[in-house]
Design an enzyme around this catalytic site. Structure first.
Site: not given
Length: 149
Positions: A75, A77, A103, A106
């Protein structure tokens, strides 16, 4: 243009590097109005991108927000934190700008990286973890802002 608008617009630009077939996410990590790292969702270094290898989550009709472990991409992040770490840049007390709310996976990394504020533009849509995410943000003392412009 405000600093928030500036950094959020940069998340949109960074997201254009995404190699994910399902969602383009960009993240910008800022400290004292200075960009310290950027990240987008895509396959780890040296591995095939999703557009080359395919998307198993798409093939299996896995809903958004579920079964993250099946995805070959990291991701945005995760990548913004990894990019800072690879260059020896501290993320402590920084602000994360992201065009999509993080999410739960993360969020755990964000907390452990010492990031103190999350500014986001759109919801992620994972209702199953909403309660625990809200609780963890409060416990960690992270400031949360949804930016609309």
């Amino acid at each position: 243009m405000s600093w928030d608008e500036y950094f959020m617009q940069l998340t949109e630009l960074v997201s254009k590097r995404s190699t994910c077939l399902r969602r383009n996410v960009g993240a910008v990590l800022v400290k004292s109005k200075t960009i310290i790292s950027t990240g987008y969702n895509g396959a780890p270094r040296g591995t095939k991108h999703c557009f080359e290898a395919g998307c198993i989550r798409k093939e299996m009709n896995v809903p958004s927000g579920e079964r993250h472990e099946l995805c070959r991409a990291a991701h945005a992040e995760q990548n913004v934190i990894a990019q800072a770490a690879a260059r020896g840049i501290s993320t402590e007390d920084s602000t994360l700008y992201c065009n999509t709310f993080p999410c739960i996976i993360c969020l755990k990394l964000i907390i452990n990286a010492g990031i103190k504020e999350i500014v986001y533009r759109q919801e992620y849509g994972d209702e199953k973890t909403k309660g625990i995410v809200d609780s963890m943000i409060n416990e960690a003392g992270i400031k949360l802002r949804k930016l609309e412009f």
